[in-house]
Design an enzyme around this catalytic site. Sequence first.
Site, PDB file in Angstrom:
ATOM      1  N   ASN A 169       0.787  -1.163   0.175  1.00 41.42           N
ATOM      2  CA  ASN A 169      -0.092   0.026  -0.047  1.00 41.42           C
ATOM      3  C   ASN A 169       0.813   1.315  -0.006  1.00 41.42           C
ATOM      4  O   ASN A 169       0.208   2.295  -0.497  1.00 41.42           O
ATOM      5  CB  ASN A 169      -0.947   0.019   1.202  1.00 41.42           C
ATOM      6  CG  ASN A 169      -0.376  -0.228   2.421  1.00 41.42           C
ATOM      7  OD1 ASN A 169       0.760  -0.519   2.746  1.00 41.42           O
ATOM      8  ND2 ASN A 169      -1.003   0.217   3.593  1.00 41.42           N
ATOM      9  N   LYS A 192      13.573  -6.037  -0.489  1.00 49.71           N
ATOM     10  CA  LYS A 192      12.570  -7.097  -1.204  1.00 49.71           C
ATOM     11  C   LYS A 192      11.290  -6.259  -1.198  1.00 49.71           C
ATOM     12  O   LYS A 192      10.413  -6.362  -0.269  1.00 49.71           O
ATOM     13  CB  LYS A 192      12.567  -8.374  -0.093  1.00 49.71           C
ATOM     14  CG  LYS A 192      11.196  -9.264  -0.668  1.00 49.71           C
ATOM     15  CD  LYS A 192      11.540  -9.571  -2.253  1.00 49.71           C
ATOM     16  CE  LYS A 192      10.222 -10.785  -2.576  1.00 49.71           C
ATOM     17  NZ  LYS A 192       9.045 -10.130  -2.752  1.00 49.71           N
ATOM     18  N   GLY A 245       3.641  -5.163   7.096  1.00 51.93           N
ATOM     19  CA  GLY A 245       2.703  -5.884   6.374  1.00 51.93           C
ATOM     20  C   GLY A 245       1.732  -6.797   7.345  1.00 51.93           C
ATOM     21  O   GLY A 245       1.376  -6.015   8.229  1.00 51.93           O
ATOM     22  N   GLU A 264       5.880  -4.010  11.878  1.00 59.81           N
ATOM     23  CA  GLU A 264       4.408  -3.122  11.766  1.00 59.81           C
ATOM     24  C   GLU A 264       3.708  -4.101  11.154  1.00 59.81           C
ATOM     25  O   GLU A 264       3.721  -4.402  10.010  1.00 59.81           O
ATOM     26  CB  GLU A 264       4.595  -1.756  11.338  1.00 59.81           C
ATOM     27  CG  GLU A 264       3.221  -1.164  11.776  1.00 59.81           C
ATOM     28  CD  GLU A 264       2.143  -1.225  10.464  1.00 59.81           C
ATOM     29  OE1 GLU A 264       1.248  -1.817  10.838  1.00 59.81           O
ATOM     30  OE2 GLU A 264       2.412  -0.396   9.610  1.00 59.81           O
ATOM     31  N   CYS A 298      -3.059   0.471   7.223  1.00 62.30           N
ATOM     32  CA  CYS A 298      -3.010   0.017   8.696  1.00 62.30           C
ATOM     33  C   CYS A 298      -3.518   0.731   9.661  1.00 62.30           C
ATOM     34  O   CYS A 298      -3.862   0.199  10.559  1.00 62.30           O
ATOM     35  CB  CYS A 298      -1.519  -0.314   8.868  1.00 62.30           C
ATOM     36  SG  CYS A 298      -0.591  -1.556   7.872  1.00 62.30           S
TER      37      CYS A 298
END
Length: 496
Positions: A169, A192, A245, A264, A298
Site C-alpha cells: 500500500n 525485497k 505487512g 508493523e 494499517c
Amino acid sequence: MAGSGVFAEITDGDEFKYYFEGEWKKSASGKSVSIINPTTRKTQYKVQACTQEEVNKVMEIAKAAQKLWAKTPLWKRAELLHKAAAILKEHKAPIAECLVKEIAKPAKDAVTEVVRSGDLVSYTAEEGVRILGQGTYLVSDSFPGNERTKYCLSSKIPLGVVLAIPPFNYPVNLAVSKLAPALIAGNSIVLKPPTQGAVSALHMVHCFHLAGFPKGLINCVTGKGSEIGDFLTMHPGVNCISFTGGDTGIAISKKAGMIPLQMELGGKDACIVLEDADLDLVAANIVKGGFSYSGQRCTAVKVVLVMESVADDLVAKVNAKVAKLKVGPPEDDCDITAVVSESSANFIEGLVMDAKQKGATFCQEYKREGNLIWPLLLDHVRPDMRIAWEEPFGPVLPVIRITSAEEGIHHCNASNFGLQGCVFTKDINKAMLISDAMETGTVQINSAPARGPDHFPFQGIKDSGIGSQGITNSINMMVKVKSTVINLPCPSYTMG
C-alpha cells in the site's frame, strides 16, 4: 513515463530488472513474476524472479559494501541522501504512474506519496547527523565503591546488512522509511519489495542509484515469496529485518533468530465516540479515516464504537458523506478505487456476507465489480461477527453500539491487534483516561488514526508489531551501542 527516460536502463523489453552491485540485471532463472493491474485485472508489468543463489551473491556483496560505508563520514552519507531525495521528487510523475497502475492508488495521492518520501529521506539525513554525531561519556566514581579510574566512551555503530520488506500500500514511502535510516546509520540494504508495488520501488531505487551511492550498498531483489521469502528472512547474512505487512511478519519473527526486528503488522483500529463528541467532526474523520485509499491502510478506522444515545445521528451523518464518495478508476482521482487483488476482494466479501447472515444492518447496498467494492457502512454489528475483529483492508466499516466508555475500551483491548485507536470527546480528562486504558501503540484524540508526520513515533503492540518506527526511532533501531573503557591506575596524587 514508467521505464523510460532516465529509467530506461531498469527495463529489458517488457520486464523490469533487479538491482545488484550498482547495476540493473536480469535473473539467471529466465523467469519473471507478473504484476496485475487491480483496475483492469490484466498484466501491467513483469519483474525478475530472482533465485536463492542470486540472493546469496547479493548478501555477500552487501556485507562487503557495508564495511566501507561504515567508514564514510556522516556528512557524506547525509549529502548523498539529500541528493537522492531531490532526484526522487524530481521524478515524481513516472513513479506516481506506477503506483496508480500497480496498486490502484488515486493519482493525486500517488504523487503525494513520492513527494512525502523525498521529504522523509531529507529529514532522516539531518536527524541522523544530529543523533549519530553524539556519544556519551561516563566516569566510574558515580557508582558506589568506585574510584575515578575508568572512563567509558559510548557511540552508536551500524548493525550490518538490513533486510527491508515494505507492503504493497505504500511501496515507496514505507521503503524509504527503512532505507534512509539504515543508510545514514552506516548499514547496507537488501530491499525485497512487495509484488504489487515492486515496479514503483524499483524506480525509487534507481533514484538512489543516480545519486551516486557506492556499488553494492543498496540492492533490490524481486521474486516470489514462496521461493525466496523464507530464504531471505532466515539468511545468516542478515543483521536486522524491518518489515511492514500482515500475518507474515509473525512467521518471520519466529524464524529470524537473534537479530533486531522492526515489525508493523496491521491493526483493528477502534474509534470510540462519546456522547459529548462533535458528531460533524467525528463523521468527517470516520469517512476520511475509514475509506481513504479504499480502507487499505494499517491505520484506517476499522471499527466504530459509538454510544447508543448518539449512534443514530452519527450513522446518518456518515451515510450522507459516504454517498458523496467518488467510486471509479485511480486515474480519475476517485475516492474509492479497486482493492489490490481478487483474493483481497474475495476476503472482504466473505466478511460482508458473514455480517449479512448474522443480521448486520447494511446502510448501503453491497456492490462489487471485479476488484472494485463500493463503500459500505455496517450498523448494529455484534461481537459474534467476523467483521468486528478481523481487518478487512477494504472500504467496509462496522459500527458497534455501546452503552459505556468501558465497553468500548474492553472491545478495543480484546483484539489481538494494538496499533492505533482514537477517541472523540470534548472532555480532555475523559480522553486522557481512555487513552491510558487503550492497549494500542498510539491513541489519537479527536482525529482519525494516522501514521505521521513521519518523525512521530509509530509502533504497535500485541500482534501489531515489535519495535518502534518514526525517523528518530528507526535510526536508533538500526544501530547498536559500542563502548570503549579507558582504565587508569588508582590516583596517587592530588592537584595542589
